[in-house]
Design a protein around this motif. Structure first.
Motif, mmCIF file in Angstrom:
data_model
loop_
_atom_site.group_PDB
_atom_site.id
_atom_site.type_symbol
_atom_site.label_atom_id
_atom_site.label_comp_id
_atom_site.label_asym_id
_atom_site.label_seq_id
_atom_site.Cartn_x
_atom_site.Cartn_y
_atom_site.Cartn_z
ATOM 1 N N ASN A 146 -52.148 133.295 -38.171
ATOM 2 C CA ASN A 146 -52.789 132.051 -37.732
ATOM 3 C C ASN A 146 -53.981 131.684 -38.617
ATOM 4 O O ASN A 146 -54.180 130.514 -38.977
ATOM 5 C CB ASN A 146 -53.238 132.171 -36.278
ATOM 6 C CG ASN A 146 -52.075 132.030 -35.304
ATOM 7 O OD1 ASN A 146 -50.963 131.682 -35.698
ATOM 8 N ND2 ASN A 146 -52.319 132.313 -34.041
ATOM 9 N N TYR A 165 -45.656 119.652 -33.181
ATOM 10 C CA TYR A 165 -46.290 120.876 -32.702
ATOM 11 C C TYR A 165 -47.740 121.017 -33.173
ATOM 12 O O TYR A 165 -48.370 122.046 -32.936
ATOM 13 C CB TYR A 165 -45.507 122.103 -33.186
ATOM 14 C CG TYR A 165 -44.116 122.214 -32.612
ATOM 15 C CD1 TYR A 165 -43.920 122.512 -31.265
ATOM 16 C CD2 TYR A 165 -42.999 122.020 -33.424
ATOM 17 C CE1 TYR A 165 -42.644 122.616 -30.740
ATOM 18 C CE2 TYR A 165 -41.721 122.128 -32.915
ATOM 19 C CZ TYR A 165 -41.538 122.420 -31.572
ATOM 20 O OH TYR A 165 -40.269 122.527 -31.061
ATOM 21 N N GLU A 166 -48.269 119.998 -33.798
ATOM 22 C CA GLU A 166 -49.580 120.121 -34.431
ATOM 23 C C GLU A 166 -50.667 120.546 -33.458
ATOM 24 O O GLU A 166 -51.555 121.329 -33.794
ATOM 25 C CB GLU A 166 -49.971 118.803 -35.097
ATOM 26 C CG GLU A 166 -51.275 118.890 -35.866
ATOM 27 C CD GLU A 166 -51.560 117.640 -36.684
ATOM 28 O OE1 GLU A 166 -52.546 117.652 -37.443
ATOM 29 O OE2 GLU A 166 -50.789 116.657 -36.564
ATOM 30 N N GLN A 167 -50.620 120.039 -32.260
ATOM 31 C CA GLN A 167 -51.662 120.333 -31.279
ATOM 32 C C GLN A 167 -51.280 121.437 -30.297
ATOM 33 O O GLN A 167 -52.110 121.852 -29.486
ATOM 34 C CB GLN A 167 -52.004 119.055 -30.491
ATOM 35 C CG GLN A 167 -52.445 117.893 -31.359
ATOM 36 C CD GLN A 167 -53.681 118.203 -32.177
ATOM 37 O OE1 GLN A 167 -54.575 118.916 -31.707
ATOM 38 N NE2 GLN A 167 -53.748 117.683 -33.400
ATOM 39 N N THR A 168 -50.046 121.918 -30.374
ATOM 40 C CA THR A 168 -49.583 122.864 -29.353
ATOM 41 C C THR A 168 -49.173 124.227 -29.893
ATOM 42 O O THR A 168 -49.314 125.240 -29.206
ATOM 43 C CB THR A 168 -48.389 122.274 -28.578
ATOM 44 O OG1 THR A 168 -47.317 121.981 -29.505
ATOM 45 C CG2 THR A 168 -48.798 121.008 -27.847
ATOM 46 N N ASN A 169 -48.636 124.276 -31.098
ATOM 47 C CA ASN A 169 -48.139 125.548 -31.637
ATOM 48 C C ASN A 169 -48.346 125.567 -33.151
ATOM 49 O O ASN A 169 -47.583 124.968 -33.909
ATOM 50 C CB ASN A 169 -46.653 125.729 -31.285
ATOM 51 C CG ASN A 169 -46.150 127.137 -31.564
ATOM 52 O OD1 ASN A 169 -46.385 127.696 -32.634
ATOM 53 N ND2 ASN A 169 -45.433 127.709 -30.608
ATOM 54 N N LEU A 170 -49.363 126.266 -33.575
ATOM 55 C CA LEU A 170 -49.743 126.274 -34.989
ATOM 56 C C LEU A 170 -48.623 126.797 -35.889
ATOM 57 O O LEU A 170 -48.355 126.230 -36.949
ATOM 58 C CB LEU A 170 -51.005 127.119 -35.172
ATOM 59 C CG LEU A 170 -51.577 127.188 -36.587
ATOM 60 C CD1 LEU A 170 -52.044 125.803 -37.038
ATOM 61 C CD2 LEU A 170 -52.721 128.194 -36.641
ATOM 62 N N GLN A 171 -47.969 127.865 -35.459
ATOM 63 C CA GLN A 171 -46.946 128.473 -36.306
ATOM 64 C C GLN A 171 -45.706 127.589 -36.429
ATOM 65 O O GLN A 171 -45.122 127.473 -37.510
ATOM 66 C CB GLN A 171 -46.576 129.858 -35.769
ATOM 67 C CG GLN A 171 -47.726 130.853 -35.863
ATOM 68 C CD GLN A 171 -47.329 132.252 -35.438
ATOM 69 O OE1 GLN A 171 -46.162 132.607 -35.395
ATOM 70 N NE2 GLN A 171 -48.325 133.075 -35.100
ATOM 71 N N ARG A 172 -45.319 126.948 -35.350
ATOM 72 C CA ARG A 172 -44.183 126.025 -35.429
ATOM 73 C C ARG A 172 -44.547 124.792 -36.247
ATOM 74 O O ARG A 172 -43.715 124.262 -36.981
ATOM 75 C CB ARG A 172 -43.730 125.615 -34.021
ATOM 76 C CG ARG A 172 -43.008 126.713 -33.273
ATOM 77 C CD ARG A 172 -42.327 126.160 -32.031
ATOM 78 N NE ARG A 172 -41.572 127.181 -31.329
ATOM 79 C CZ ARG A 172 -40.805 126.948 -30.270
ATOM 80 N NH1 ARG A 172 -40.718 125.707 -29.767
ATOM 81 N NH2 ARG A 172 -40.143 127.923 -29.706
ATOM 82 N N SER A 228 -43.104 138.420 -36.414
ATOM 83 C CA SER A 228 -41.998 137.471 -36.544
ATOM 84 C C SER A 228 -41.478 137.377 -37.975
ATOM 85 O O SER A 228 -40.406 136.826 -38.213
ATOM 86 C CB SER A 228 -42.450 136.081 -36.088
ATOM 87 O OG SER A 228 -43.490 135.586 -36.926
#
Length: 353
Positions: A146, A165-172, A228
């Motif tokens: 991250n 996914y910009e605001q919800t899941n950094l890796q995705r 992952s």
């Protein structure tokens, strides 16, 4: 430091991706499959104009073709001007391949990558998350996925892939498990050089100066990768070898059978220089006043037995040694009078100190 591109990306994106001869006409053209509105057009054109990259014989660049980890590894070594090392990694696939030197160097700096111990993994497509962790570790000392992604985003080295996914899941948002493509590779380093990220982080330099064995640093580097992203065995062959079958050590036996100062007996068997064929020994024995010492070389007769047939002086002396456990050796003397007083022959079990 900006000499890096001519020295290394031309090799990776040229030789590794098949150079085709250029001429005065081709030099004025951009690749057929990279139109002016392509997101990496400026980076690819810049690299092409400076003779950093070439394409394929049909005039294409194939921007969406995946990059292997070993191709990326070579770029890292060249871009950051990493120092070569003489120590070599032991791999599960022992065949020597051209990428060995690069991986030895990257292991010394403890750069997070997957392919340190397996040639096949090196030839697999490298994931964007692995690239992020490797770059951010060398350039900025980041050790988590991250933080590595955030480093690339904050410095506009990458803009991510999945906007939803910009605001919800950094890796995705970054697309960590997607393959890195040729276009993305050029763009990453184009942006890196525009931001003047050429220098190595303190943690990378400290690891390079470490006295730890190379395989330990490589294992630590792999462990730094996010779970992952891990592929293959997560340890080195050198760290997981079976314990040595060496017989080396000092084996003893002591017994007191009376109250007098001399009412005791003992045996001290010292084994050294154990090899695949045998070992050297010194066998000291005493019983009351009687004592003696035998020195010589025993030869293995099986996996657990060895036999001495003469002393180091060439005198006849027959003793059989049987390894019962890792800490016990049984001795059986058939004939061994030379160098000993009478009463010192001993058949029995000695224990490793």
């Amino acid at each position: 430091m900006k000499r890096f591109y001519l020295a290394f990306i031309s090799i990776i994106l040229g030789l590794s991706f098949f150079i085709f001869p250029t001429n005065s006409v081709a030099a004025k053209q951009i690749f057929k499959d990279v139109p002016p509105d392509h997101y990496a057009y400026d980076a690819i054109k810049w690299a092409y104009d400076f003779n950093i990259i070439n394409g394929y014989a049909n005039g294409t660049f194939r921007p969406n073709q995946p990059v292997t980890e070993q191709q990326f590894a070579q770029i890292l070594v060249g871009y950051f001007d990493l120092e070569p090392v003489s120590e070599e990694l032991e791999k599960f696939t022992p065949k020597a391949i051209p990428s060995d030197a690069n991986y030895n160097t990257l292991a010394a700096y403890q750069v997070p990558l997957n392919g340190y111990f397996h040639n096949n993994i090196r030839g697999n497509a490298v994931k964007r998350g692995t690239v992020a962790q490797a770059i951010a570790y060398i350039a900025d000392g980041q050790t988590t996925l991250n933080k590595a992604i955030r480093f690339l985003l904050d410095h506009h080295i990458s803009n991510g892939q999945n906007a939803k996914y910009e605001q919800t899941n950094l890796q995705r948002f970054f697309g960590t498990t997607n393959n890195l493509t040729r276009a993305q590779l050029v763009l990453f380093f184009y942006n890196m050089q525009n931001k003047n990220f050429f220098y190595r982080s303190d943690i990378a330099e400290e690891n390079f100066s470490s006295n730890s064995p190379l395989y330990q640093r490589a294992s630590s580097a792999r462990n730094m990768l996010d779970r992952s992203l891990l592929a293959g065995a997560n340890w080195s062959p050198a760290a997981h070898k079976k314990p040595s079958k060496t017989w080396n050590g000092e084996y003893t036996y002591f017994h007191t059978y009376g109250k007098g100062d001399l009412d005791s007996k003992g045996r001290v068997l010292t084994i050294s220089n154990s090899t695949k064929t045998g070992f050297q020994l010194t066998y000291y024995t005493y019983d009351g006043w009687a004592s003696g010492t035998i020195e010589g070389t025993a030869t293995f007769t099986s996996d657990t037995k060895a036999r001495l047939t003469k002393t180091a002086d060439g005198d006849r002396c027959v003793i059989e040694f049987e390894r019962l456990t890792n800490k016990t050796v049984k001795t059986t003397e058939f004939y061994c009078e030379t160098g000993r007083d009478q009463g010192t022959t001993y058949n029995g079990t000695l224990t490793l100190e």
